[in-house]
Write a protein that holds these residues in place. Structure first.
Motif, PDB file in Angstrom:
ATOM      1  N   ALA A  66       0.850  -1.199   0.000  1.00  0.00           N
ATOM      2  CA  ALA A  66       0.000   0.000   0.000  1.00  0.00           C
ATOM      3  C   ALA A  66       0.878   1.240   0.000  1.00  0.00           C
ATOM      4  CB  ALA A  66      -0.912  -0.003   1.222  1.00  0.00           C
ATOM      5  N   TYR A  67       0.534   2.188  -0.866  1.00  0.00           N
ATOM      6  CA  TYR A  67       1.196   3.485  -0.924  1.00  0.00           C
ATOM      7  C   TYR A  67       0.153   4.541  -0.559  1.00  0.00           C
ATOM      8  CZ  TYR A  67       4.898   1.060  -3.491  1.00  0.00           C
ATOM      9  OH  TYR A  67       5.908   0.204  -3.859  1.00  0.00           O
ATOM     10  N   VAL A  68       0.349   5.215   0.579  1.00  0.00           N
ATOM     11  CA  VAL A  68      -0.591   6.242   1.039  1.00  0.00           C
ATOM     12  C   VAL A  68       0.029   7.600   0.751  1.00  0.00           C
ATOM     13  CG1 VAL A  68      -1.962   7.111   2.954  1.00  0.00           C
ATOM     14  CG2 VAL A  68      -1.392   4.676   2.834  1.00  0.00           C
ATOM     15  N   LEU A  69      -0.686   8.427  -0.012  1.00  0.00           N
ATOM     16  CA  LEU A  69      -0.145   9.693  -0.501  1.00  0.00           C
ATOM     17  C   LEU A  69      -1.015  10.859  -0.055  1.00  0.00           C
ATOM     18  CD1 LEU A  69       0.516   8.603  -4.197  1.00  0.00           C
ATOM     19  CD2 LEU A  69       2.134   8.523  -2.296  1.00  0.00           C
ATOM     20  N   ASP A  70      -0.380  12.004   0.118  1.00  0.00           N
ATOM     21  CA  ASP A  70      -1.109  13.245   0.308  1.00  0.00           C
ATOM     22  C   ASP A  70      -1.732  13.610  -1.040  1.00  0.00           C
ATOM     23  OD1 ASP A  70      -1.511  16.220   0.195  1.00  0.00           O
ATOM     24  OD2 ASP A  70      -0.807  16.108   2.257  1.00  0.00           O
ATOM     25  N   LYS A  71      -3.025  13.788  -1.067  1.00  0.00           N
ATOM     26  CA  LYS A  71      -3.713  14.014  -2.336  1.00  0.00           C
ATOM     27  C   LYS A  71      -3.266  15.302  -3.008  1.00  0.00           C
ATOM     28  CE  LYS A  71      -8.346  14.144  -4.402  1.00  0.00           C
ATOM     29  NZ  LYS A  71      -9.795  14.066  -4.154  1.00  0.00           N
ATOM     30  N   LYS A  72      -2.868  16.285  -2.208  1.00  0.00           N
ATOM     31  CA  LYS A  72      -2.577  17.595  -2.775  1.00  0.00           C
ATOM     32  C   LYS A  72      -1.196  17.661  -3.416  1.00  0.00           C
ATOM     33  CE  LYS A  72      -5.805  19.936   0.274  1.00  0.00           C
ATOM     34  NZ  LYS A  72      -6.029  20.976   1.312  1.00  0.00           N
ATOM     35  N   ASP A  73      -0.170  17.182  -2.723  1.00  0.00           N
ATOM     36  CA  ASP A  73       1.172  17.295  -3.291  1.00  0.00           C
ATOM     37  C   ASP A  73       1.697  15.983  -3.865  1.00  0.00           C
ATOM     38  OD1 ASP A  73       1.966  15.785  -1.101  1.00  0.00           O
ATOM     39  OD2 ASP A  73       2.900  17.453  -0.049  1.00  0.00           O
ATOM     40  N   LYS A  74       0.916  14.899  -3.743  1.00  0.00           N
ATOM     41  CA  LYS A  74       1.247  13.588  -4.307  1.00  0.00           C
ATOM     42  C   LYS A  74       2.509  12.980  -3.698  1.00  0.00           C
ATOM     43  CE  LYS A  74      -2.172  14.210  -7.227  1.00  0.00           C
ATOM     44  NZ  LYS A  74      -2.637  15.555  -6.859  1.00  0.00           N
ATOM     45  N   LYS A  75       2.874  13.427  -2.515  1.00  0.00           N
ATOM     46  CA  LYS A  75       4.004  12.836  -1.801  1.00  0.00           C
ATOM     47  C   LYS A  75       3.484  11.893  -0.727  1.00  0.00           C
ATOM     48  CE  LYS A  75       6.937  16.883  -2.580  1.00  0.00           C
ATOM     49  NZ  LYS A  75       7.727  17.971  -1.949  1.00  0.00           N
ATOM     50  N   ARG A  76       4.407  11.154  -0.125  1.00  0.00           N
ATOM     51  CA  ARG A  76       4.015  10.217   0.928  1.00  0.00           C
ATOM     52  C   ARG A  76       3.283  10.932   2.054  1.00  0.00           C
ATOM     53  NH1 ARG A  76       8.486   8.628   3.763  1.00  0.00           N
ATOM     54  NH2 ARG A  76       9.630  10.331   2.818  1.00  0.00           N
ATOM     55  N   SER A  77       2.255  10.305   2.572  1.00  0.00           N
ATOM     56  CA  SER A  77       1.601  10.809   3.775  1.00  0.00           C
ATOM     57  C   SER A  77       2.373  10.298   4.985  1.00  0.00           C
ATOM     58  CB  SER A  77       0.149  10.344   3.851  1.00  0.00           C
ATOM     59  OG  SER A  77      -0.411  10.701   5.097  1.00  0.00           O
ATOM     60  N   ALA A 786       9.857   7.461  -5.017  1.00  0.00           N
ATOM     61  CA  ALA A 786      11.230   7.837  -4.707  1.00  0.00           C
ATOM     62  C   ALA A 786      11.355   9.357  -4.744  1.00  0.00           C
ATOM     63  CB  ALA A 786      12.200   7.211  -5.700  1.00  0.00           C
ATOM     64  N   ASN A 787      12.496   9.830  -4.224  1.00  0.00           N
ATOM     65  CA  ASN A 787      12.864  11.248  -4.326  1.00  0.00           C
ATOM     66  C   ASN A 787      11.786  12.197  -3.822  1.00  0.00           C
ATOM     67  OD1 ASN A 787      15.103  10.189  -5.544  1.00  0.00           O
ATOM     68  ND2 ASN A 787      14.606  10.882  -7.598  1.00  0.00           N
ATOM     69  N   ASP A 788      10.932  11.699  -2.930  1.00  0.00           N
ATOM     70  CA  ASP A 788       9.887  12.531  -2.336  1.00  0.00           C
ATOM     71  C   ASP A 788       9.020  13.215  -3.389  1.00  0.00           C
ATOM     72  OD1 ASP A 788       8.452  13.403  -0.204  1.00  0.00           O
ATOM     73  OD2 ASP A 788       9.705  15.144   0.193  1.00  0.00           O
ATOM     74  N   GLY A 789       8.487  12.419  -4.298  1.00  0.00           N
ATOM     75  CA  GLY A 789       7.591  12.987  -5.296  1.00  0.00           C
ATOM     76  C   GLY A 789       7.704  12.349  -6.662  1.00  0.00           C
ATOM     77  N   SER A 790       8.658  11.452  -6.858  1.00  0.00           N
ATOM     78  CA  SER A 790       8.803  10.738  -8.123  1.00  0.00           C
ATOM     79  C   SER A 790       8.110   9.383  -8.032  1.00  0.00           C
ATOM     80  CB  SER A 790      10.279  10.537  -8.466  1.00  0.00           C
ATOM     81  OG  SER A 790      10.943  11.781  -8.564  1.00  0.00           O
ATOM     82  N   PHE A 791       7.761   8.844  -9.210  1.00  0.00           N
ATOM     83  CA  PHE A 791       7.047   7.568  -9.269  1.00  0.00           C
ATOM     84  C   PHE A 791       7.806   6.581 -10.147  1.00  0.00           C
ATOM     85  CE2 PHE A 791       3.975  10.739  -8.157  1.00  0.00           C
ATOM     86  CZ  PHE A 791       3.193  10.124  -7.190  1.00  0.00           C
ATOM     87  N   ILE A 792       7.680   5.328  -9.785  1.00  0.00           N
ATOM     88  CA  ILE A 792       8.314   4.245 -10.536  1.00  0.00           C
ATOM     89  C   ILE A 792       7.213   3.354 -11.088  1.00  0.00           C
ATOM     90  CG2 ILE A 792       9.919   2.305 -10.427  1.00  0.00           C
ATOM     91  CD1 ILE A 792      11.046   3.670  -7.835  1.00  0.00           C
ATOM     92  N   PHE A 793       7.207   3.161 -12.392  1.00  0.00           N
ATOM     93  CA  PHE A 793       6.246   2.255 -13.007  1.00  0.00           C
ATOM     94  C   PHE A 793       6.820   1.761 -14.320  1.00  0.00           C
ATOM     95  CE2 PHE A 793       2.944   1.687 -16.268  1.00  0.00           C
ATOM     96  CZ  PHE A 793       2.368   0.531 -15.764  1.00  0.00           C
ATOM     97  N   GLU A 794       7.064   0.475 -14.416  1.00  0.00           N
ATOM     98  CA  GLU A 794       7.487  -0.118 -15.671  1.00  0.00           C
ATOM     99  C   GLU A 794       7.375  -1.632 -15.596  1.00  0.00           C
ATOM    100  OE1 GLU A 794      11.597   0.452 -16.705  1.00  0.00           O
ATOM    101  OE2 GLU A 794      12.252   0.440 -14.629  1.00  0.00           O
TER     102      GLU A 794
END
Length: 801
Positions: A66-77, A786-794
């Protein structure tokens, strides 16, 4: 002019005005702005589950991160700790549910597909209690397919009827007479999935073909229509050599105002369009176009003068990344049209630089190079490893679509991950067509208000609450003894209150909760309290959004024999799920290092089972470890011993400060003949200045009891045991089942090779892991942050030599 632009952290104002002054426009827009700000000021979170598969054979494990994110800035909650995950059947009966602890925005666990499951579709949900306050799709839900080989002997590719459903949705919701309208197209088959490459014709009154269109691979398309009041439009669609006739389904309006949006590179062009019949009605009246995403917003004043079209050019770098909602308000500040636009600018997707696999006799070591990840910043990657020909990973979403797209829509999107894999102009165009078909967003302007006090609280751990009704004990100290990794807490009733609350607790299924009471110069005794837990049960989440099932190939009938994973007893799987085989020595060393991490000058001792058998009493263990805790002189229990030791039962406070389960001891007599079997661990801090002069001079010895001994009489007289109705599910190890064959069609299509829920990059910029050497080529389904705001998908495929 003073601009008007608002974000969650500060207010910047960015208003574009035409023809008229700032003051008047500001006064008219205040109701819109206040209403929006009040509604969106409350924090929001979103959650995404990365599942290891979408189709499971009974007996396998459902692994998830599970990845829980702040909806506004899309970073980790970093605030959320309580996540609920449930699985319900087609009748919405809950089959399984868990409370999972979230740490740094990440959590992982497993469900066993056991005897509670039958062949069919199930819905897995992940949500927090706080998410239940809002109508938006901030939660995650996804359909799973379960196959029971005992009842479903074959996996069939069924033939379905050639029946379709078509919808035609005007951009911003209206067809306006006399102007060029864009119309979105959605065509679905009898299974609810998009019909690819369907060809359609728009037909006028005289059977004249006015325009044509073709859907993409997901059944989405669009066409332009110069709308005419006198025309009764029809649409003919050809699919699989069969023609279908549909009504356009929308009345052409004589008067009105619509929105038309186009994206060109890094620019957004928003046109507000009316017709000649309406121009005299709206001329010089103030309209407002709000561009927002549930947090940041811009308000642009719109005035029609002599032209029927007002176009605004907006730099995409000045609006939020992801879904933006363009809402048009009339002169009475009523929403009359809405259009969704997706801004790809600013979304950082990290791909691996290279991949390698090293084969050994029975294992495969895989290395992913991710040089763009800052190894000093927090990162987490989850990877599902499946056969390259798998048919069991037909998931619709990914972490990017769940963060940036789904929460802003009212419906589930088929293969939403398609729009974020190998992004190009075609996919940008396809996503824009999809958004044309969505109509109004998940933000309802007619219901955009929140009560002063929301009904569902924001939860962090579990709290225990009790009222101290006995006035004799109103000034006593109440001790919640430590358990697991939870430190002890001690509480006293505050002035004007008779309740105590132990907060931020994280008990697991195996933990026992003990509470004691202590007054001045008294030993610990059972608390004799009635404790209430908050929360005490897993709340349900009622959702009305239709969940899309995993898509399977249903054109051609095919029989494929199934068999259960070899030697797989469901009861045994349950037991295996609880067992982690590791060295007890290593486990104690790791725990000791973790517990002593906060000590600058000290250490932690965790007695082994051998220690507890060797030393009957605590003082014997301390003496053997050269911890001179009892430095003052009194008579020994048997007279002076051969070793010259003395007992510790006096009230002299000249020695080391001793704290038992969080309570400083006024007298050490409670430790006389204290059983070693009751000791969990001991912490020695040479620099105990924060505990006063005594701790600073002689150091502090903290003793944590375990209450797991055979001396049950001690437990009964010192603490009261409480059964917690709701606990956190302990981390479960993912077990890959055994199959009868590892290279046949069944395994290639539905088998599981491995699941890695929590992987982190090393100091060389690599993620490395091992799996059992497979017999078939494999595919890695990789997601993460990663990097407090980057996403990994491949997705990466590996062909073995």
């Amino acid at each position: 002019m003073k601009p008007h632009y608002k974000t969650s952290s500060h207010y910047l104002y960015l208003l574009f005005f035409m023809c008229f002054g700032y003051l008047g426009a500001q006064e008219q827009s205040i109701d819109i702005i206040d209403k929006y700000e009040n509604y969106t000021a409350t924090p929001r979170e979103t959650v995404y589950l990365h599942l290891n598969k979408s189709t499971y054979i009974k007996g396998e494990s459902i692994g998830f991160t599970a990845y829980v994110l702040d909806k506004k800035d899309k970073k980790r909650s970093l605030l959320t700790t309580n996540l609920y995950v449930s699985i319900e059947d087609a009748n919405k009966n809950i089959i399984k549910k868990k409370l999972i602890r979230v740490d740094n925005g990440i959590a992982s666990n497993t469900f066993i597909v056991d005897s509670l499951f039958n062949s069919g579709l199930y819905n897995i949900k992940a949500y927090t209690n706080w998410m239940r306050n809002f109508d938006e799709q901030n939660y995650h839900q996804e359909a799973l397919r379960v196959i029971d080989p005992e009842t479903e002997k074959y996996i069939e590719k069924v033939s379905v009827d050639n029946a379709i459903d078509a919808q035609f949705l005007p951009e911003s919701g209206h067809l306006l007479n006399g102007v060029l309208n864009k119309v979105g197209v959605v065509i679905k088959d009898s299974q609810g999935f998009g019909v690819p490459n369907a060809v359609g014709q728009l037909i006028g009154n005289d059977n004249e073909i006015l325009t044509t269109f073709k859907t993409n691979e997901l059944g989405i398309g669009s066409f332009a229509l110069l709308a005419n009041l006198e025309n009764a439009y029809k649409v003919k669609v050809n699919h699989a050599n069969k023609d279908f006739i549909f009504s356009l389904g929308h009345k052409v309006e004589k008067n009105g105002v619509i929105i038309s949006v186009k994206g060109l590179k890094s620019k957004l062009f928003a046109s507000i369009i009316t017709n000649q019949e309406t121009l005299d009605i709206v001329k010089n009246k103030r309209y407002a176009l709000m561009i927002h995403n549930g947090d940041a917003y811009k308000v642009i004043d719109i005035y029609f003068t002599d032209n029927t079209t007002v176009t605004k050019s907006i730099d995409c770098t000045t609006i939020p990344s992801g879904t933006n909602i363009l809402t048009l308000f009339n002169e009475d500040e009523k929403p009359i049209a809405e259009r969704l636009f997706f801004n790809y600018e600013g979304i950082n997707i990290i791909n691996s630089n290279d991949i390698s696999a090293t084969s050994k006799t029975d294992s495969l070591s895989i290395r992913l190079g991710l040089k763009d990840i800052d190894q000093k910043a927090f990162n987490n990657t989850s990877i599902s490893i499946l056969p390259q020909e798998t048919r069991s990973y037909s998931r619709h979403s990914n972490i990017i679509s769940q963060a940036f797209l789904q929460p802003y829509l009212k419906t589930s999107v088929e293969q939403s991950k398609y729009y974020f894999n190998n992004i190009n102009d075609r996919k940008r165009h396809d996503l824009d067509n999809l958004l044309v078909t969505q109509g109004w967003s998940s933000y309802d302007w007619n219901n955009m208000f929140l009560p002063d006090e929301l009904p569902y609280s924001f939860e962090q751990g579990i709290a225990l609450k009790a009222n101290v009704n006995n006035q004799k004990h109103i000034n006593d100290v109440y001790v919640l003894h430590h358990f697991g990794n939870n430190q002890p807490q001690y509480k006293q009733v505050s002035d004007g209150n008779n309740s105590i609350i132990f907060e931020n607790l994280f008990p697991s299924e195996k933990d026992s909760i003990y509470v004691s009471r202590s007054s001045d110069n008294e030993k610990l005794v059972p608390a004799q309290l009635y404790l209430q837990t908050l929360p005490s049960l897993i709340p349900s989440l009622v959702t009305n959004t239709k969940v899309l099932p995993p898509k399977s190939n249903y054109k051609i009938t095919e029989e494929l024999s199934l068999y259960s994973p070899r030697n797989l007893n469901l009861d045994e799987v349950q037991q295996l799920d609880e067992v982690v085989v590791e060295s007890s020595v290593d486990k104690e060393l790791v725990r000791a290092r973790k517990l002593s991490a906060h000590l600058n000058d000290g250490f932690v001792k965790i007695p082994s089972e051998t220690d507890k058998l060797t030393f009957l009493y605590l003082e014997d263990y301390l003496w053997a470890n050269r911890i001179n805790a009892f430095s003052f002189s009194i008579e020994s229990r048997e007279g002076p011993g051969a070793d010259g030791r003395v007992e510790a039962s006096g009230n002299d406070n000249s020695g080391m400060l001793i704290i038992l389960d969080g309570v400083p001891l006024a007298s050490n007599s409670v430790l006389y003949k204290y059983p070693m079997a009751n000791i969990d661990y001991i912490e020695f801090d040479r620099n105990g200045a924060r505990y006063g002069a005594r701790g600073g001079k002689n150091g502090v010895l903290k003793i944590y009891s375990s209450f797991k001994s055979m001396f049950s009489s001690v437990n009964k007289v010192t603490a009261q045991n409480y059964k917690i109705p709701l606990t956190f599910s302990a981390d479960k190890k993912f077990y890959t089942p055994k199959y009868q064959y590892y290279n046949d069609d069944f395994f290639k299509g539905f088998g599981t090779i491995d699941w890695k829920p929590k992987l982190a990059i090393d100091d060389k910029g690599n993620i490395t892991f091992k799996i059992l050497k497979p017999e078939v080529p494999i595919t890695l389904f990789i997601e993460g942050i990663a990097n407090d705001g980057s996403f990994i998908f491949e997705e990466k495929s590996i062909t073995l030599n």
